[in-house]
Design a protein around this motif. Sequence first.
Motif, PDB file in Angstrom:
ATOM      1  N   LEU A 197     -45.142   7.036 -12.882  1.00  0.00           N
ATOM      2  CA  LEU A 197     -44.678   7.189 -14.268  1.00  0.00           C
ATOM      3  C   LEU A 197     -45.081   8.549 -14.828  1.00  0.00           C
ATOM      4  O   LEU A 197     -44.274   9.229 -15.487  1.00  0.00           O
ATOM      5  CB  LEU A 197     -45.259   6.063 -15.129  1.00  0.00           C
ATOM      6  N   ALA A 198     -46.306   8.959 -14.537  1.00  0.00           N
ATOM      7  CA  ALA A 198     -46.756  10.265 -15.034  1.00  0.00           C
ATOM      8  C   ALA A 198     -45.942  11.400 -14.426  1.00  0.00           C
ATOM      9  O   ALA A 198     -45.606  12.382 -15.106  1.00  0.00           O
ATOM     10  CB  ALA A 198     -48.245  10.446 -14.721  1.00  0.00           C
ATOM     11  N   GLU A 199     -45.604  11.266 -13.147  1.00  0.00           N
ATOM     12  CA  GLU A 199     -44.791  12.301 -12.505  1.00  0.00           C
ATOM     13  C   GLU A 199     -43.424  12.399 -13.162  1.00  0.00           C
ATOM     14  O   GLU A 199     -42.927  13.493 -13.436  1.00  0.00           O
ATOM     15  CB  GLU A 199     -44.648  11.987 -11.016  1.00  0.00           C
ATOM     16  N   THR A 200     -42.824  11.275 -13.399  1.00  0.00           N
ATOM     17  CA  THR A 200     -41.499  11.279 -14.033  1.00  0.00           C
ATOM     18  C   THR A 200     -41.570  11.844 -15.443  1.00  0.00           C
ATOM     19  O   THR A 200     -40.685  12.615 -15.868  1.00  0.00           O
ATOM     20  CB  THR A 200     -40.943   9.848 -14.058  1.00  0.00           C
ATOM     21  N   GLN A 201     -42.592  11.458 -16.168  1.00  0.00           N
ATOM     22  CA  GLN A 201     -42.741  12.001 -17.520  1.00  0.00           C
ATOM     23  C   GLN A 201     -42.947  13.517 -17.502  1.00  0.00           C
ATOM     24  O   GLN A 201     -42.418  14.234 -18.353  1.00  0.00           O
ATOM     25  CB  GLN A 201     -43.906  11.311 -18.224  1.00  0.00           C
ATOM     26  N   ALA A 202     -43.717  14.004 -16.499  1.00  0.00           N
ATOM     27  CA  ALA A 202     -43.917  15.444 -16.385  1.00  0.00           C
ATOM     28  C   ALA A 202     -42.616  16.157 -16.045  1.00  0.00           C
ATOM     29  O   ALA A 202     -42.316  17.241 -16.580  1.00  0.00           O
ATOM     30  CB  ALA A 202     -44.970  15.732 -15.313  1.00  0.00           C
ATOM     31  N   ARG A 203     -41.824  15.535 -15.152  1.00  0.00           N
ATOM     32  CA  ARG A 203     -40.530  16.138 -14.824  1.00  0.00           C
ATOM     33  C   ARG A 203     -39.632  16.189 -16.057  1.00  0.00           C
ATOM     34  O   ARG A 203     -38.936  17.170 -16.299  1.00  0.00           O
ATOM     35  CB  ARG A 203     -39.854  15.334 -13.711  1.00  0.00           C
ATOM     36  N   ASN A 204     -39.665  15.097 -16.826  1.00  0.00           N
ATOM     37  CA  ASN A 204     -38.856  15.073 -18.054  1.00  0.00           C
ATOM     38  C   ASN A 204     -39.343  16.116 -19.055  1.00  0.00           C
ATOM     39  O   ASN A 204     -38.548  16.747 -19.763  1.00  0.00           O
ATOM     40  CB  ASN A 204     -38.899  13.677 -18.673  1.00  0.00           C
ATOM     41  N   HIS A 205     -40.651  16.289 -19.085  1.00  0.00           N
ATOM     42  CA  HIS A 205     -41.217  17.280 -19.999  1.00  0.00           C
ATOM     43  C   HIS A 205     -40.784  18.690 -19.596  1.00  0.00           C
ATOM     44  O   HIS A 205     -40.543  19.545 -20.459  1.00  0.00           O
ATOM     45  CB  HIS A 205     -42.750  17.167 -19.980  1.00  0.00           C
ATOM     46  N   ARG A 206     -40.637  18.936 -18.308  1.00  0.00           N
ATOM     47  CA  ARG A 206     -40.245  20.257 -17.821  1.00  0.00           C
ATOM     48  C   ARG A 206     -38.756  20.522 -17.998  1.00  0.00           C
ATOM     49  O   ARG A 206     -38.297  21.644 -17.799  1.00  0.00           O
ATOM     50  CB  ARG A 206     -40.613  20.395 -16.344  1.00  0.00           C
ATOM     51  N   LEU A 207     -38.001  19.481 -18.357  1.00  0.00           N
ATOM     52  CA  LEU A 207     -36.589  19.716 -18.641  1.00  0.00           C
ATOM     53  C   LEU A 207     -36.431  20.625 -19.860  1.00  0.00           C
ATOM     54  O   LEU A 207     -35.499  21.425 -19.928  1.00  0.00           O
ATOM     55  CB  LEU A 207     -35.869  18.386 -18.878  1.00  0.00           C
ATOM     56  N   ASP A 208     -37.294  20.511 -20.811  1.00  0.00           N
ATOM     57  CA  ASP A 208     -37.247  21.379 -21.992  1.00  0.00           C
ATOM     58  C   ASP A 208     -37.716  22.784 -21.608  1.00  0.00           C
ATOM     59  O   ASP A 208     -38.649  22.963 -20.812  1.00  0.00           O
ATOM     60  CB  ASP A 208     -38.143  20.819 -23.098  1.00  0.00           C
ATOM     61  N   ILE A 209     -37.068  23.768 -22.179  1.00  0.00           N
ATOM     62  CA  ILE A 209     -37.445  25.170 -21.955  1.00  0.00           C
ATOM     63  C   ILE A 209     -38.442  25.540 -23.041  1.00  0.00           C
ATOM     64  O   ILE A 209     -38.107  25.545 -24.235  1.00  0.00           O
ATOM     65  CB  ILE A 209     -36.197  26.079 -21.992  1.00  0.00           C
ATOM     66  N   ARG A 210     -39.657  25.857 -22.637  1.00  0.00           N
ATOM     67  CA  ARG A 210     -40.756  26.062 -23.579  1.00  0.00           C
ATOM     68  C   ARG A 210     -41.333  27.470 -23.468  1.00  0.00           C
ATOM     69  O   ARG A 210     -41.202  28.133 -22.440  1.00  0.00           O
ATOM     70  CB  ARG A 210     -41.870  25.031 -23.335  1.00  0.00           C
ATOM     71  N   ALA A 211     -41.983  27.895 -24.542  1.00  0.00           N
ATOM     72  CA  ALA A 211     -42.616  29.217 -24.573  1.00  0.00           C
ATOM     73  C   ALA A 211     -43.914  29.173 -23.774  1.00  0.00           C
ATOM     74  O   ALA A 211     -44.783  28.341 -24.035  1.00  0.00           O
ATOM     75  CB  ALA A 211     -42.917  29.627 -26.011  1.00  0.00           C
ATOM     76  N   PRO A 212     -44.099  30.066 -22.796  1.00  0.00           N
ATOM     77  CA  PRO A 212     -45.339  30.044 -22.016  1.00  0.00           C
ATOM     78  C   PRO A 212     -46.553  30.508 -22.811  1.00  0.00           C
ATOM     79  O   PRO A 212     -47.667  30.068 -22.536  1.00  0.00           O
ATOM     80  CB  PRO A 212     -45.048  31.008 -20.864  1.00  0.00           C
ATOM     81  N   GLU A 213     -46.337  31.382 -23.800  1.00  0.00           N
ATOM     82  CA  GLU A 213     -47.404  31.861 -24.664  1.00  0.00           C
ATOM     83  C   GLU A 213     -46.840  32.088 -26.058  1.00  0.00           C
ATOM     84  O   GLU A 213     -45.623  32.175 -26.242  1.00  0.00           O
ATOM     85  CB  GLU A 213     -48.025  33.177 -24.144  1.00  0.00           C
ATOM     86  N   ALA A 214     -47.736  32.211 -27.022  1.00  0.00           N
ATOM     87  CA  ALA A 214     -47.294  32.528 -28.379  1.00  0.00           C
ATOM     88  C   ALA A 214     -46.781  33.960 -28.424  1.00  0.00           C
ATOM     89  O   ALA A 214     -47.331  34.857 -27.773  1.00  0.00           O
ATOM     90  CB  ALA A 214     -48.439  32.339 -29.371  1.00  0.00           C
ATOM     91  N   GLY A 215     -45.708  34.165 -29.169  1.00  0.00           N
ATOM     92  CA  GLY A 215     -45.181  35.520 -29.256  1.00  0.00           C
ATOM     93  C   GLY A 215     -43.874  35.575 -30.006  1.00  0.00           C
ATOM     94  O   GLY A 215     -43.511  34.664 -30.758  1.00  0.00           O
ATOM     95  N   LEU A 216     -43.153  36.667 -29.768  1.00  0.00           N
ATOM     96  CA  LEU A 216     -41.911  36.950 -30.481  1.00  0.00           C
ATOM     97  C   LEU A 216     -40.742  36.857 -29.503  1.00  0.00           C
ATOM     98  O   LEU A 216     -40.772  37.456 -28.428  1.00  0.00           O
ATOM     99  CB  LEU A 216     -41.973  38.352 -31.093  1.00  0.00           C
ATOM    100  N   VAL A 217     -39.710  36.101 -29.908  1.00  0.00           N
ATOM    101  CA  VAL A 217     -38.507  35.997 -29.093  1.00  0.00           C
ATOM    102  C   VAL A 217     -37.706  37.285 -29.258  1.00  0.00           C
ATOM    103  O   VAL A 217     -37.365  37.689 -30.378  1.00  0.00           O
ATOM    104  CB  VAL A 217     -37.668  34.782 -29.503  1.00  0.00           C
TER     105      VAL A 217
END
Length: 396
Positions: A197-217
């Motif tokens: 379940l944790a693996e699947t949730q992590a895979r689902n979480h990685r579907l979103d494109i997220r900022a690796p660090e704080a900054g300016l787009v």
Amino acid sequence: MNYEAGMFGRQERLEYSGDAPKSRRWLWITLIVLAIAVAGFFTMGKFMGGKQDGAANKAAGKSNNPSQMPTVTVTTPGRQAVQTVISGTGSLAAKREMPVGVVGEGGLVTRVLVEPGTWVGKGQVLATVDRSVQVQTADSLAASVRVAEADAKLAQANLDRAQSLVSNGFVSKADIDRLTAARDQASARVRVARAQLAETQARNHRLDIRAPEAGLVLTRQVEPGQIVSGGSGVLFRMAMGGQMELRAQLAEADLLRTRVGSTAQITPTGSTQVFSGTVWQVSPVIDPNTRQGIARIQLAYNPALRPGGFASAQIITGAENAVILPQSAIQSDAQGNYVYTLDRDNKAVRTPVVTGAVTDSGVSVTQGLTGNERVVMTAGAFLNPGQKVIPQLLKK
């Protein structure tokens, strides 16, 4: 009248007419006039010679007249700290540019949540990908976890009852071992189900494109409805912390004098606004074609600093004590640069100098002057060595 005279043993009788005395008078008159003329000539020559000598003496006296000496402006410049400035140009860029792409399986992009120029935090969602199938899988695994937990709970209860009956002889030692193994197997199945379940949730979480660090787009290259995957390339570009830099191109000699930590003044092309920065990296490599290297100058975020723009830099690499003179005081000829100084008799003295950096304050003189001399500030081009002048001290 008759006269007799003997000449050379010879006697003659001369007869004079009545006009003889008149001719003799004219002869005497002529001689007297000639004598007067000769005397007048010598007298006039002496007079003219004396007049010319007087004019020459007068001219000589006039040249020595202090009122006829040129007046020049002089100063005692002293020495002052002069900053060594290196000029360069280059392009603006993000100090740490972060390309952001797909790290999971990818899929259909449902939403894009940011635009270029947006500030984001670490881990913030930039875009979402459809996860309808993955959600169902996660729910199934969550149910498997609950089943495994129920089995583990039942196995533990059976083991506890058996152990309470061992003392009465109703349960053998072998039964206890079997029930203990069943309990351990049920617990292991719980951990496996939870891990799945944790693996699947992590895979689902990685579907979103997220900022690796704080900054300016900085850029956005994805739109809703687009199918993305690991091979889609860069979808967003970010500047970590919003920090910018100027990658200044410097000549090889200037790069050797540039040090990390040196301050710099940056002026973007087309703007009069000046930004302060700090050299944070000096390139260890020189381009063999251009004989130039790069000095990277860190800048704080400002909307006027746009990556890809062109700017000029004034890098302050240090300071030294030198004599500062205006450009009008420096003279040049085939022998080099020189200035005129005045000696104790106020006579012009040609002094060779070596010039350094040119700043808004003037030209720095690195060799040839101590700063205590009286330096002619203007009119040096009209002076000659040894010429006496009247100095006029410049008021600072």
